[in-house]
Design an enzyme around this catalytic site. Structure first.
Site, mmCIF file in Angstrom:
data_model
loop_
_atom_site.group_PDB
_atom_site.id
_atom_site.type_symbol
_atom_site.label_atom_id
_atom_site.label_comp_id
_atom_site.label_asym_id
_atom_site.label_seq_id
_atom_site.Cartn_x
_atom_site.Cartn_y
_atom_site.Cartn_z
ATOM 1 N N ASN A 72 0.841 -1.197 0.000
ATOM 2 C CA ASN A 72 0.000 0.000 0.000
ATOM 3 C C ASN A 72 0.873 1.243 0.000
ATOM 4 O OD1 ASN A 72 -0.241 -0.755 3.330
ATOM 5 N ND2 ASN A 72 0.254 1.365 2.850
ATOM 6 N N THR A 74 1.421 4.814 1.686
ATOM 7 C CA THR A 74 1.101 5.411 2.984
ATOM 8 C C THR A 74 0.953 6.918 2.817
ATOM 9 O OG1 THR A 74 2.274 3.676 4.189
ATOM 10 C CG2 THR A 74 1.870 5.742 5.353
ATOM 11 N N LYS A 97 -3.057 3.500 2.612
ATOM 12 C CA LYS A 97 -3.292 3.635 4.053
ATOM 13 C C LYS A 97 -3.152 5.104 4.417
ATOM 14 C CE LYS A 97 -0.369 2.418 7.464
ATOM 15 N NZ LYS A 97 0.301 1.567 8.495
ATOM 16 N N LYS A 99 -3.251 8.168 7.170
ATOM 17 C CA LYS A 99 -3.124 8.525 8.581
ATOM 18 C C LYS A 99 -4.264 9.468 8.978
ATOM 19 C CE LYS A 99 0.622 6.296 9.643
ATOM 20 N NZ LYS A 99 0.672 5.268 10.709
ATOM 21 N N ASP A 130 -5.417 4.589 9.483
ATOM 22 C CA ASP A 130 -4.613 4.252 10.664
ATOM 23 C C ASP A 130 -4.689 5.410 11.643
ATOM 24 O OD1 ASP A 130 -2.784 3.397 12.532
ATOM 25 O OD2 ASP A 130 -1.052 3.442 11.189
ATOM 26 N N ASN A 132 -3.429 5.147 14.864
ATOM 27 C CA ASN A 132 -2.342 5.043 15.840
ATOM 28 C C ASN A 132 -2.832 5.194 17.279
ATOM 29 O OD1 ASN A 132 -0.465 6.498 13.357
ATOM 30 N ND2 ASN A 132 0.263 4.619 14.327
ATOM 31 N N GLU A 156 -6.976 0.636 11.251
ATOM 32 C CA GLU A 156 -5.845 0.152 12.036
ATOM 33 C C GLU A 156 -5.732 0.901 13.360
ATOM 34 O OE1 GLU A 156 -0.992 0.100 11.512
ATOM 35 O OE2 GLU A 156 -2.257 -0.374 9.772
ATOM 36 N N ASP A 179 -2.061 -3.032 15.628
ATOM 37 C CA ASP A 179 -0.632 -2.797 15.404
ATOM 38 C C ASP A 179 0.064 -2.627 16.754
ATOM 39 O OD1 ASP A 179 1.918 -1.943 14.761
ATOM 40 O OD2 ASP A 179 1.300 -0.062 13.841
ATOM 41 N N LYS A 203 5.388 -5.985 12.546
ATOM 42 C CA LYS A 203 6.568 -5.224 12.155
ATOM 43 C C LYS A 203 7.798 -5.955 12.681
ATOM 44 C CE LYS A 203 4.115 -0.816 11.973
ATOM 45 N NZ LYS A 203 3.988 0.569 12.480
#
Length: 315
Positions: A72, A74, A97, A99, A130, A132, A156, A179, A203
């Site tokens: 993907n 980012t 993806k 953010k 995502d 986070n 995510e 994640d 990761k």
């Protein structure tokens, strides 16, 4: 063995709160390994990162079962026009993806960015977001439903804790990927036991290496997305080794992050071709172009000595 080489590369846009990415390279009988933990990891938290670098340098990785890995693009927390341009410049990536939940930004900012990415991808492209861990449960549920108007593949790490992930997953139709709840957890399998995620994001560096990730993938029983930790091509190669060794790979991986860095440690950086990365291992033959200054080098070497002592005493 050659001395570790410390590198420092500017980011093309602020990402994960940083504007410069740093790390060091280790050379062993198996090749080059990268050690680049973020500075918010303490010495104990850096031990798995060093184990991964030592695995790459001294042991090597399992044989691949595929020769390329779909990836993907980012998209950082930038404005809509810049977000769309990132997609257009992604060398054929059909998954993005994005953010979201950036401090200081609003839901309207997130929606505008996601809509711009959807327009750039087209209706057939896959779009994931995502956060986070940046939302509480109610905010996550409301915002996921808002963003899903453009069609989300998954979200995510919408919240920080495993319990919060489980609560969100019960209330939304969009699949949830974990994640931080895996890579920063004492027990990375807890997300599966609590039914807190549909997808596991792995990761290599923070989880201790390719072999360690393969064990987690087997035990966790969830589809896996391999993602990077904003490494150079040397670090990305470890993620590719993991993705190439997995029995199945149902999702595009988050390994096309070199475009976020303004430089690399090799003269043959990993390049996306038609939305995929080749499973190759670049040589770290160009470290002088991104060599860190004296103070940064000293800081990293002192950190390495402290973490090596911990790694050596680990049972």
């Amino acid at each position: 063995m050659p001395e570790p080489r410390v590198w420092s590369i500017p980011m093309r846009a602020r990402f994960r709160g940083i504007e410069v990415r740093e790390g060091l390279l280790l050379r062993g009988d198996a090749g080059w390994g990268e050690w680049s933990p973020f500075w918010d990891y303490d010495d104990a938290g850096c031990v798995p990162w060093l184990a991964a670098a030592r695995e790459a340098a001294d042991v090597g990785w399992p044989d691949p079962v595929r020769t390329s890995v779909p990836v993907n693009v980012t998209v950082p927390a930038v404005g809509p026009a810049a977000a769309a341009q990132v997609v257009r410049d992604s060398a054929g990536c059909r998954t993005a993806k994005v953010k979201v939940a950036e401090p200081g930004q609003t839901e309207a900012d997130d929606l505008a960015r996601v809509e711009a990415v959807r327009d750039a991808l087209g209706p057939a492209g896959k779009l994931r977001v995502d956060a986070n861990g940046g939302w509480d449960v109610d905010t996550a549920v409301r915002t996921i439903r808002l963003l899903d108007r453009v069609g989300l593949e998954y979200v995510e790490q919408p919240c920080r804790t495993v319990e919060e992930l489980a609560a969100v997953r019960r209330r939304v139709d969009v699949p949830v990927a974990a994640d931080e709840s895996i890579r920063r957890a004492e027990d990375p399998l807890r997300v599966a036991r609590l039914h807190a995620a549909d997808i596991a994001v792995l990761k290599v560096q923070p989880l201790g290496g390719v072999a360690a990730c393969l064990r987690i993938a087997e035990q966790i029983g969830l589809p896996v997305v391999v993602s990077s930790a904003l490494e150079s091509s040397v670090g990305i190669a470890a993620g590719l080794a993991l993705a190439a060794a997995l029995p199945t790979l149902p999702y595009a991986c988050g390994l096309a992050t070199l475009q976020l860095l303004d430089g690399d440690v090799t003269s043959t950086p990993l390049r996306v071709v038609e939305g995929c990365l080749p499973v190759v291992r670049p040589d770290a033959d160009a470290p002088d172009a991104v060599r860190a200054d004296t103070a940064t080098t000293a800081r990293w070497l002192a950190r390495l000595r402290a973490v090596e002592a911990r790694l050596g005493s680990r049972p």
